[in-house]
Scaffold this active site. Structure first.
Site, PDB file in Angstrom:
ATOM      1  N   GLY A  34       0.806  -1.218   0.000  1.00  0.00           N
ATOM      2  CA  GLY A  34       0.000   0.000   0.000  1.00  0.00           C
ATOM      3  C   GLY A  34       0.835   1.261   0.000  1.00  0.00           C
ATOM      4  O   GLY A  34       0.520   2.229   0.708  1.00  0.00           O
ATOM      5  N   ALA A  35       1.871   1.287  -0.819  1.00  0.00           N
ATOM      6  CA  ALA A  35       2.852   2.367  -0.757  1.00  0.00           C
ATOM      7  C   ALA A  35       2.598   3.500  -1.743  1.00  0.00           C
ATOM      8  O   ALA A  35       3.484   4.333  -1.960  1.00  0.00           O
ATOM      9  CB  ALA A  35       4.250   1.800  -0.988  1.00  0.00           C
ATOM     10  N   GLY A  38      -0.895   7.796   1.434  1.00  0.00           N
ATOM     11  CA  GLY A  38      -1.045   7.716   2.875  1.00  0.00           C
ATOM     12  C   GLY A  38       0.197   7.290   3.619  1.00  0.00           C
ATOM     13  O   GLY A  38       1.325   7.658   3.281  1.00  0.00           O
ATOM     14  N   GLY A  40       1.665   4.423   3.804  1.00  0.00           N
ATOM     15  CA  GLY A  40       2.603   3.610   3.042  1.00  0.00           C
ATOM     16  C   GLY A  40       3.534   4.435   2.194  1.00  0.00           C
ATOM     17  O   GLY A  40       4.729   4.141   2.095  1.00  0.00           O
ATOM     18  N   SER A 162      -4.526  -0.826  14.380  1.00  0.00           N
ATOM     19  CA  SER A 162      -5.167   0.448  14.716  1.00  0.00           C
ATOM     20  C   SER A 162      -5.629   0.382  16.160  1.00  0.00           C
ATOM     21  O   SER A 162      -5.887  -0.709  16.698  1.00  0.00           O
ATOM     22  CB  SER A 162      -6.372   0.691  13.801  1.00  0.00           C
ATOM     23  N   TYR A 187     -14.399  -3.221   9.921  1.00  0.00           N
ATOM     24  CA  TYR A 187     -13.046  -2.655   9.913  1.00  0.00           C
ATOM     25  C   TYR A 187     -12.356  -2.919  11.247  1.00  0.00           C
ATOM     26  O   TYR A 187     -11.192  -3.354  11.285  1.00  0.00           O
ATOM     27  CB  TYR A 187     -13.110  -1.161   9.634  1.00  0.00           C
TER      28      TYR A 187
END
Length: 318
Positions: A34-35, A38, A40, A162, A187
């Site tokens: 996920g880079a 955000g 990442g 999280s 989530y």
């Protein structure tokens, strides 16, 4: 491994640690999922700027190439490459892992990618999408990269969870969420799965006398693109709250950067912001929920994840 050992960390945590205090990372290879945006993207940028070789493990290869190009331009000599992986597609995960495993070694895997607040949908494996992308995809990728990690002199896996994991509940008999579904509950459950996985991986690697260190990190409340993903009134509230109250994504990425690079962390360490409620601030050791540390839940999640992905961790079965 005891609960106390999970919260041990370098003394520099909680004393204003920032990216400029990161050691030189030359000679080390990092895989960051996920880079392209955000947390990442910030993580990849800081690792590249400190000399690390960074593999951007991303779903959109074209977008990834754009990020890689911009990082090479910003930091001449930076080694940044793209590896395409869709965490909702086991075939894609296998192909990416095979490609990455051709590397001499992987020093650090940062399991950062995630989705949030999506409508209910179920994957081909029968799992709800939050659980599938946030947990199962990373479970599979980590398992398949284990041989490459073991070739490193000091391998580490960073699982990004999280503070919402504290509100999560895992029903491993209904991973499809076929009953009452809400995006925020799904989530939170996926983030609990991340936390349980990180702790269980640490326990199993320790039991197997493995060199791999599994650590966890959470970004607090950070204003990332995830804040714009919600729909309806919830989405509006998330976007407004993110703009008004959340810390920057640069600050939010610090715990996972610390977890990825700080020497001396022990397996099961949990790093998050040092501010009130762990919502903002600089990295420091934190305390996981009781559910995240439950060894029976860890065992059951591990077995269920192997069943759903068809991937077994022979070296860490205990």
């Amino acid at each position: 491994m005891t609960t106390d050992s999970r919260t041990n960390s370098s003394k520099s945590g909680g004393s204003g640690w920032a990216a400029d205090r990161m050691a030189d990372q030359r000679g080390r290879t990092f895989v960051v999922t996920g880079a392209t945006s955000g947390l990442g993207l910030v993580t990849a940028r800081e690792l590249a700027s400190h000399g690390g070789r960074v593999l951007l493990a991303v779903r959109d290869a074209a977008r990834g190439e754009g990020v890689a190009s911009s990082l090479r331009h910003a930091y001449p000599g930076a080694e940044v490459e793209v590896r395409r992986v869709d965490l909702l597609d086991l075939d894609s995960i296998r192909r990416a892992a095979e490609e990455i495993a051709r590397e001499e070694s992987v020093d650090v895997l940062v399991n950062n990618a995630g989705i949030s607040m999506v409508e209910h949908a179920v994957t081909a494996q029968g799992a709800e999408r939050h659980f599938a992308a946030n947990h199962l995809g990373h479970f599979a990728l980590t398992a398949l990269l284990e041989p490459a990690l073991r070739r490193s002199p000091a391998p580490r896996v960073v699982t990004v969870t999280s503070y919402m994991h504290e509100k999560g509940e895992l029903d491993l008999d209904d991973v499809a969420w076929s009953r009452k579904y809400t995006p925020i509950a799904a989530y939170s459950a996926s983030k609990l799965a991340n936390a349980v996985f990180g702790v269980e991986l640490a326990r199993r690697e320790e039991s197997a006398s493995s060199p791999i260190t599994s650590v966890l990190a959470h970004p607090g409340y950070s204003n990332t693109p995830m804040q714009s993903k919600g729909t309806g009134l919830i989405g509006i509230a998330m976007r407004v709250s993110g703009m008004l109250f959340a810390q920057s994504q640069e600050m939010g990425a610090l715990p996972q950067l610390f977890a990825a690079t700080e020497p001396g962390l022990v397996g099961g360490s949990y790093i998050g912001p040092d501010g009130r409620g762990g919502r903002s601030g600089h990295p420091q050791p934190g305390q996981l929920s009781a559910a995240a540390q439950d060894p029976e839940l860890g065992r059951r999640l591990w077995e269920r994840s192997q069943q759903l992905t068809g991937i077994r961790w022979q070296s860490t079965d205990v």
